[in-house]
Design an enzyme around this catalytic site. Structure first.
Site, PDB file in Angstrom:
ATOM      1  N   CYS A  32       0.812  -1.222   0.000  1.00  0.00           N
ATOM      2  CA  CYS A  32       0.000   0.000   0.000  1.00  0.00           C
ATOM      3  C   CYS A  32       0.843   1.270   0.000  1.00  0.00           C
ATOM      4  CB  CYS A  32      -0.935  -0.009   1.201  1.00  0.00           C
ATOM      5  SG  CYS A  32      -1.919  -1.523   1.306  1.00  0.00           S
ATOM      6  N   HIS A  56      -2.796   8.118   5.628  1.00  0.00           N
ATOM      7  CA  HIS A  56      -3.052   6.787   5.077  1.00  0.00           C
ATOM      8  C   HIS A  56      -4.472   6.372   5.453  1.00  0.00           C
ATOM      9  CE1 HIS A  56      -2.059   3.033   3.225  1.00  0.00           C
ATOM     10  NE2 HIS A  56      -2.203   2.341   4.338  1.00  0.00           N
ATOM     11  N   GLU A  81      -1.305   5.525  13.261  1.00  0.00           N
ATOM     12  CA  GLU A  81      -0.905   6.683  12.469  1.00  0.00           C
ATOM     13  C   GLU A  81      -1.102   7.977  13.255  1.00  0.00           C
ATOM     14  OE1 GLU A  81      -1.385   8.543   7.971  1.00  0.00           O
ATOM     15  OE2 GLU A  81      -2.788   6.996   8.638  1.00  0.00           O
ATOM     16  N   LYS A  91      -9.973   8.006   1.940  1.00  0.00           N
ATOM     17  CA  LYS A  91     -10.393   6.633   1.632  1.00  0.00           C
ATOM     18  C   LYS A  91     -11.875   6.387   1.902  1.00  0.00           C
ATOM     19  CE  LYS A  91      -5.890   4.326   1.881  1.00  0.00           C
ATOM     20  NZ  LYS A  91      -4.987   5.456   2.112  1.00  0.00           N
ATOM     21  N   HIS A 118      -9.750   1.895  -0.408  1.00  0.00           N
ATOM     22  CA  HIS A 118      -8.292   1.727  -0.346  1.00  0.00           C
ATOM     23  C   HIS A 118      -7.826   1.132  -1.670  1.00  0.00           C
ATOM     24  CE1 HIS A 118      -4.308   1.129   0.814  1.00  0.00           C
ATOM     25  NE2 HIS A 118      -4.441   0.437   1.931  1.00  0.00           N
ATOM     26  N   PHE A 148       1.594  -3.308   4.072  1.00  0.00           N
ATOM     27  CA  PHE A 148       1.972  -4.624   4.575  1.00  0.00           C
ATOM     28  C   PHE A 148       3.483  -4.830   4.359  1.00  0.00           C
ATOM     29  CE2 PHE A 148      -2.252  -7.242   4.275  1.00  0.00           C
ATOM     30  CZ  PHE A 148      -2.829  -6.376   5.187  1.00  0.00           C
TER      31      PHE A 148
END
Length: 413
Positions: A161, A300, A311, A332, A337, A396
């Site tokens: 991502c 994010h 975050e 998002k 996403h 990830f």
């Protein structure tokens, strides 16, 4: 070190298949999430996704070309053509000095599933000879280079991502070091498939909500997973001197990039956000600005329990008291996403925020979470004076990436 500016933008997203439409809908807070139409979800717990609606690759490609390309590559090519045309580069660039840095997190998943089913049903001699060229993750970048005639360095960064942001950061440093005059950069993804949805569902990463207003809800106390999105975002980066020489329109400037790894866990972020903190502070150092110069962060903000809390903690650690003064939103809730394309599309939205002086909202926020207590611009966007903005991507594998953009002003020449 050369200064790097943005001279072209292109996008295919769940809220618009070009930049103008996407930006207009994003300002209005349009949600691109709906019931999945790509396949029958009867046996699936997940029912919602953010699909690219009414997408037609034949606006750029022939029908024969479309048949030879996976959906993620089609997205990349349509967005790249928009960005390239927007930049007015044709005839104004040495193409041996024009490179490509376009990423994807997963690559040709549509084609992999389709071909695996055909292999089982009809045997190994009936699969398409286009299978391998359609699925390789680097062939979004490769096809963009072929389509535009870019003969400089062509590469793909695969960092889940964080891939779209890493692609932009890598392209930025490539021009900054004088290795290219122009880079076509961004990310593309098309993973709203049975295998893609099932894979993320089985690890409980995606939301099983059936109400789109309670599915992707970043920083909300009731958040329960992300919603899969798809599409592409492409930016044309150019050295300032090259852009000046040809009288190019400039959207903004790229000034800093930082990338780190948690080295902690395959899917979970480090609990203290230490890797994300280092990525943000690295980007600030690269830009040679202080933390209090940042006015806005495009977070994010995935709507997963761990990401949003971590975050927020990382932003507080990186920015100290200034974290309470800056604004931070996640887009998002609109786009879902988009995995390897997320950072690229969010970079475009961040650049447009600087250009228009408008902060996009964090949609679907109803229940406050004391662990996510910064100014997240809930539900309705607002006008703000912005000079510097940061876009964060966390992936990830513990990948963290941050890129900083500066508002373009005539005096910057």
């Amino acid at each position: 070190m050369k200064r790097v500016v943005i001279t072209g933008l292109g996008a295919v997203t769940p809220v618009g298949n070009n930049v103008a439409t996407m930006w207009d809908n994003a300002k209005k807070g349009v949600c691109g999430i709906a019931e999945i139409t790509a396949f029958d979800t009867t046996d699936f717990k997940v029912k919602l996704a953010a699909e690219a609606k009414d997408f037609d690759a034949t606006t750029v490609l022939t029908k024969q070309e479309v048949r030879k390309l996976d959906r993620f590559v089609q997205f990349a090519l349509v967005a790249a053509r928009e960005a390239y045309d927007d930049s007015a580069l044709e005839g104004n660039v040495d193409k041996t000095r024009m490179g490509v840095s376009v990423s994807s997190g997963i690559g040709g998943l549509y084609t992999i599933e389709e071909t695996a089913n055909k292999l089982v049903a009809a045997g190994p001699n009936r699969i398409s000879p286009h299978f391998i060229p359609k699925v390789l993750t680097n062939l979004a970048a490769g096809n963009v280079a072929i389509h535009l005639g870019a003969k400089g360095q062509c590469h793909t960064v695969v960092t889940a991502c964080a891939a779209g942001t890493d692609a932009i950061g890598t392209a930025f440093h490539h021009i900054q070091a004088g290795r290219a005059d122009v880079m076509i950069t961004g990310g593309a993804e098309a993973s709203i498939t049975p295998l893609g949805i099932a894979g993320f569902s089985i690890i409980r990463a995606v939301s099983e909500a059936t109400d789109k207003t309670r599915a992707s809800m970043p920083f909300d106390a009731e958040r329960n997973g992300f919603v899969m999105g798809e599409g592409a975002g492409i930016l044309v980066l150019e050295s300032l001197e090259h852009a000046q020489a040809r009288g190019a329109k400039i959207y903004g400037e790229v000034v800093g990039y930082g990338a780190t790894c948690d080295a902690f866990h395959v899917t979970a972020p480090a609990e203290d956000g230490e890797g994300a903190v280092r990525a943000m502070t690295m980007a600030l150092a690269d830009a040679e600005i202080s933390a209090d110069a940042i006015d806005y962060i495009n977070a994010h903000g995935t709507s997963t329990p761990l990401n949003d809390k971590t975050e927020t903690l990382a932003v507080k650690a990186a920015f100290g008291e200034h974290a309470r003064e800056l604004v931070m939103s996640s887009t998002k809730g609109m786009t879902g996403h988009m995995l390897g394309a997320a950072g690229a599309v969010e970079a475009i939205l961040t650049v447009k925020s600087l250009e228009d002086g408008f902060v996009l909202p964090t949609l679907n926020h109803q229940v406050a979470d004391e662990a996510c207590d910064l100014d997240i611009v809930p539900n309705v966007g607002r006008s703000e004076e912005l000079r510097y903005a940061m876009s964060n991507s966390l992936g990830f594998g513990g990948h963290n990436a941050s890129v900083i953009f500066k508002k373009w002003e005539a005096s910057d020449f």
